[in-house]
Structures are given as C-alpha cells and as structure tokens.
Design a protein around this motif. Structure first.
Motif, PDB file in Angstrom:
ATOM      1  N   ARG A  16      54.081 -55.579 144.631  1.00 43.97           N
ATOM      2  CA  ARG A  16      55.389 -56.182 144.438  1.00 43.97           C
ATOM      3  C   ARG A  16      55.991 -56.597 145.786  1.00 43.97           C
ATOM      4  NH1 ARG A  16      58.554 -51.687 141.434  1.00 43.97           N
ATOM      5  NH2 ARG A  16      60.294 -53.130 141.740  1.00 43.97           N
ATOM      6  N   TRP A  17      55.810 -55.736 146.798  1.00 46.35           N
ATOM      7  CA  TRP A  17      56.312 -56.066 148.130  1.00 46.35           C
ATOM      8  C   TRP A  17      55.659 -57.348 148.637  1.00 46.35           C
ATOM      9  CZ3 TRP A  17      55.063 -57.244 153.020  1.00 46.35           C
ATOM     10  CH2 TRP A  17      56.027 -57.074 154.012  1.00 46.35           C
ATOM     11  N   ALA A  18      54.332 -57.434 148.500  1.00 49.63           N
ATOM     12  CA  ALA A  18      53.618 -58.628 148.952  1.00 49.63           C
ATOM     13  C   ALA A  18      54.061 -59.861 148.177  1.00 49.63           C
ATOM     14  CB  ALA A  18      52.105 -58.416 148.806  1.00 49.63           C
ATOM     15  N   GLY A  19      54.289 -59.692 146.862  1.00 56.60           N
ATOM     16  CA  GLY A  19      54.717 -60.821 146.050  1.00 56.60           C
ATOM     17  C   GLY A  19      56.103 -61.324 146.421  1.00 56.60           C
ATOM     18  N   ARG A  20      56.971 -60.421 146.901  1.00 53.65           N
ATOM     19  CA  ARG A  20      58.324 -60.802 147.289  1.00 53.65           C
ATOM     20  C   ARG A  20      58.396 -61.350 148.712  1.00 53.65           C
ATOM     21  NH1 ARG A  20      62.484 -58.269 144.263  1.00 53.65           N
ATOM     22  NH2 ARG A  20      61.746 -58.083 142.113  1.00 53.65           N
ATOM     23  N   HIS A  21      57.335 -61.201 149.468  1.00 51.36           N
ATOM     24  CA  HIS A  21      57.309 -61.656 150.864  1.00 51.36           C
ATOM     25  C   HIS A  21      56.134 -62.615 151.031  1.00 51.36           C
ATOM     26  CE1 HIS A  21      59.504 -57.841 150.864  1.00 51.36           C
ATOM     27  NE2 HIS A  21      60.144 -58.290 151.922  1.00 51.36           N
ATOM     28  N   GLY A  22      56.353 -63.847 150.575  1.00 48.39           N
ATOM     29  CA  GLY A  22      55.267 -64.827 150.522  1.00 48.39           C
ATOM     30  C   GLY A  22      54.628 -65.106 151.863  1.00 48.39           C
ATOM     31  N   VAL A 227      40.236 -59.967 147.779  1.00 51.70           N
ATOM     32  CA  VAL A 227      40.904 -60.831 148.750  1.00 51.70           C
ATOM     33  C   VAL A 227      42.389 -60.958 148.423  1.00 51.70           C
ATOM     34  CG1 VAL A 227      41.089 -63.199 149.605  1.00 51.70           C
ATOM     35  CG2 VAL A 227      38.843 -62.142 149.335  1.00 51.70           C
ATOM     36  N   PHE A 228      42.701 -61.201 147.150  1.00 51.72           N
ATOM     37  CA  PHE A 228      44.087 -61.454 146.758  1.00 51.72           C
ATOM     38  C   PHE A 228      44.913 -60.169 146.648  1.00 51.72           C
ATOM     39  CE2 PHE A 228      41.920 -65.316 145.332  1.00 51.72           C
ATOM     40  CZ  PHE A 228      42.761 -66.278 145.885  1.00 51.72           C
ATOM     41  N   LEU A 229      44.263 -59.036 146.442  1.00 54.04           N
ATOM     42  CA  LEU A 229      44.990 -57.769 146.357  1.00 54.04           C
ATOM     43  C   LEU A 229      45.131 -57.070 147.702  1.00 54.04           C
ATOM     44  CD1 LEU A 229      43.649 -56.101 143.063  1.00 54.04           C
ATOM     45  CD2 LEU A 229      45.715 -57.464 143.393  1.00 54.04           C
ATOM     46  N   MET A 230      44.361 -57.490 148.705  1.00 51.63           N
ATOM     47  CA  MET A 230      44.334 -56.775 149.972  1.00 51.63           C
ATOM     48  C   MET A 230      45.698 -56.679 150.655  1.00 51.63           C
ATOM     49  SD  MET A 230      42.474 -55.013 152.048  1.00 51.63           S
ATOM     50  CE  MET A 230      40.735 -55.415 151.947  1.00 51.63           C
ATOM     51  N   PRO A 231      46.480 -57.776 150.770  1.00 47.33           N
ATOM     52  CA  PRO A 231      47.789 -57.623 151.437  1.00 47.33           C
ATOM     53  C   PRO A 231      48.677 -56.595 150.747  1.00 47.33           C
ATOM     54  CG  PRO A 231      47.203 -59.940 151.238  1.00 47.33           C
ATOM     55  CD  PRO A 231      46.214 -59.180 150.417  1.00 47.33           C
ATOM     56  N   GLY A 232      48.733 -56.626 149.417  1.00 44.42           N
ATOM     57  CA  GLY A 232      49.531 -55.650 148.686  1.00 44.42           C
ATOM     58  C   GLY A 232      48.968 -54.246 148.802  1.00 44.42           C
ATOM     59  N   ALA A 233      47.643 -54.130 148.905  1.00 44.85           N
ATOM     60  CA  ALA A 233      47.026 -52.812 149.063  1.00 44.85           C
ATOM     61  C   ALA A 233      47.398 -52.201 150.412  1.00 44.85           C
ATOM     62  CB  ALA A 233      45.501 -52.929 148.935  1.00 44.85           C
ATOM     63  N   VAL A 234      47.411 -53.011 151.461  1.00 42.15           N
ATOM     64  CA  VAL A 234      47.822 -52.518 152.778  1.00 42.15           C
ATOM     65  C   VAL A 234      49.294 -52.122 152.759  1.00 42.15           C
ATOM     66  CG1 VAL A 234      48.152 -53.170 155.198  1.00 42.15           C
ATOM     67  CG2 VAL A 234      46.055 -53.829 154.011  1.00 42.15           C
ATOM     68  N   ALA A 235      50.121 -52.936 152.084  1.00 42.08           N
ATOM     69  CA  ALA A 235      51.545 -52.609 151.973  1.00 42.08           C
ATOM     70  C   ALA A 235      51.746 -51.298 151.220  1.00 42.08           C
ATOM     71  CB  ALA A 235      52.289 -53.752 151.268  1.00 42.08           C
ATOM     72  N   VAL A 256      61.310 -53.529 147.510  1.00 42.59           N
ATOM     73  CA  VAL A 256      60.896 -54.886 147.189  1.00 42.59           C
ATOM     74  C   VAL A 256      62.048 -55.875 147.255  1.00 42.59           C
ATOM     75  CG1 VAL A 256      59.027 -54.120 145.721  1.00 42.59           C
ATOM     76  CG2 VAL A 256      61.276 -54.458 144.726  1.00 42.59           C
ATOM     77  N   ALA A 257      63.240 -55.408 147.697  1.00 42.91           N
ATOM     78  CA  ALA A 257      64.391 -56.290 147.648  1.00 42.91           C
ATOM     79  C   ALA A 257      64.535 -57.153 148.886  1.00 42.91           C
ATOM     80  CB  ALA A 257      65.660 -55.455 147.468  1.00 42.91           C
TER      81      ALA A 257
END
Length: 268
Positions: A16-22, A227-235, A256-257
């Motif tokens: 969710r954090w990664a999705g909110r921070h494009g 590949v697509f989940l990695m940024p959110g996984a690190v977050a 996530v705000a």
C-alpha cells in the motif's frame, strides 16, 4: 499465532505504501527489471546450449544406441534446466537487492522517514563499495544455509507420506524465513546490525517472520511478479524491521497517508 497475521499485515502495508508513492515505486522497479533481463538472457542461453553442454559432459555415452542415448541426455538436459530455474528463484531476490542496493536503501530510508515520529531515518556511514561487499558476503552466507537446508529437505522428500506433505510445507517456511532476512537486511544493515544479530531478531519473532516471508515466497515463484512486488516488499520489510527493534512508528493509517508524519499532539 497473532504474529502470523501481523507479519502478513506488514507485507500488505508495504504494498500500500508503494502504491501511494508512485515515484518511489517506479524507482524501486528498476533493479528488478534489470535483474529479470539478466536472468532471462542467461536462461535463454542455457536453453540454446543445454544439449551441447550435456553431450560435452557425457562423452562416455557417445556409443550408446537408440533410444537410450536420447533418453539419458534428454533427462540430464531437463534436470540441468530445472536446477537452473531453482537457483534462479532462490537467488533472484538476493541478486536484485545487490544490484539495487542504492535504490532500495533510498526507498527504505523514505519509508523510515514517513513513519518516524520526528521524520528522521537511520543512515549508514559506510561507503557504497563497503555496503555492496557486506551485502554480497551476507547473501552468500545465507545462500549456503539455504542450500544446506535444501539438501536435507530433498533427502527427507523420499520418506513416504511425510516427504510429500510435511516436507514441502517446511521447505516454504525455510524459504520464507530467509527471504524475510534478505528483505529486512536493507533496513537492518543500514542500522549497523550484523547478519548474526539479524537472524537472532527474526528467530525471536519467528511467526511474524513467517507471516511476512512465506506469502512473498509463494508470490516470488513467478519472477515477473517478484519485479512488481519488490518495492512494496522492501517497504513492508522496513516497517517490520522497526517492529523487531521496537522503534516508535506511526499508526497503519498514517503509514500510507503521506511521506512525513506529524506527531499527534500530547494529551494530558
């Protein structure tokens, strides 16, 4: 058992954090894409040359008649490619983290700042080359551990019933634990915490670690998904590392705000 759900929750919070921070998300995609291209090229090259490699490695079978020669070398070629795929899956995350060390460290720092009450993040004082060396060394140590567990579980796989039921479950748990270690290492290494200490932290909250690591392991079986989940996984791993170290963090809704969290006013 509550920690299982908490660990999975950190995985979801990270996505969710990664999705909110494009911008951070796109930034974090680059290392995974580079690694995927390198792995795909290596696997394609192996696929094109596997027959010749098998023939070179088995000269003693040159005089075998049909169909035994074809069956033998065909089975070895399939086994070689299956082994390459297995190694690709278990090393993809470690190699991606190594390739993307500066990217993921910057992303992890941004997560730390976004949830820290004072908007700060721990920073490493080590030069980049030193950090890369430590990451490579620790990843190799973890890989050796994974391979040893893999050999043991492979041998146990021949036990009737248990080998087909219990062993695969244990295998996913082992993979999930060490994958969680690799992902949390971005935040923990930045704090100067050595591999031995990192492993001790994760063992101390084993269910939390498995709740985070096992689902991401299942998802990472498909490299493109990884590949697509990695940024959110690190977050998510950064958020979990803060929990392991009992560092104060913002509530889930604040995570996530936005990028910087303003501490709530003190109450009497």
């Amino acid at each position: 058992m509550r920690d299982l759900g908490v660990g999975f929750g950190y995985l979801m919070k990270g996505q969710r954090w990664a999705g909110r921070h494009g911008k951070s998300y796109g930034f974090g995609l680059l290392p995974g894409l580079v690694t995927l291209v390198l792995y795909a090229g290596a696997l394609v090259g192996l696929g094109l040359g596997a027959d010749d490699l098998t023939a070179w490695a088995t000269p003693f079978a040159d005089d075998w008649g049909s169909p035994w020669l074809g069956l033998f070398r065909g089975a070895l070629t399939a086994l070689l490619f299956a082994l390459a795929l297995f190694l690709a899956v278990i090393t993809f995350t470690a190699v991606t983290l190594l390739v993307g060390q500066p990217f993921y460290e910057a992303l992890s720092e941004r997560v730390d700042r976004s949830v820290s009450p004072d908007g700060t993040a721990p920073e490493s004082d080590l030069p980049l080359i030193r950090e890369l060396w430590i990451s490579a060394r620790d990843s190799l140590r973890v890989l050796v551990r994974v391979l040893l567990y893999g050999i043991l579980l492979f041998a146990c796989g021949f036990i009737p019933v248990i080998g087909q039921t219990v062993v695969p479950v244990i295998g996913f748990c082992v993979s999930g634990f060490f994958l969680a270690q690799e992902l949390t290492s971005v935040a923990l290494q930045r704090r100067g915490i050595e591999l031995k200490q990192r492993l001790a932290l994760l063992r101390g909250r084993r269910l939390l670690t498995l709740g985070f690591g096992v689902p991401i392991t299942l998802a990472f079986l498909v490299p493109l998904v990884a590949v697509f989940l990695m940024p959110g996984a690190v977050a998510g791993a950064t958020l979990m590392a803060r929990d392991l170290l009992e560092e104060p963090s913002a509530d889930a809704d604040d995570v996530v705000a936005g990028d910087v969290v303003t501490p709530p006013p003190a109450t009497a």
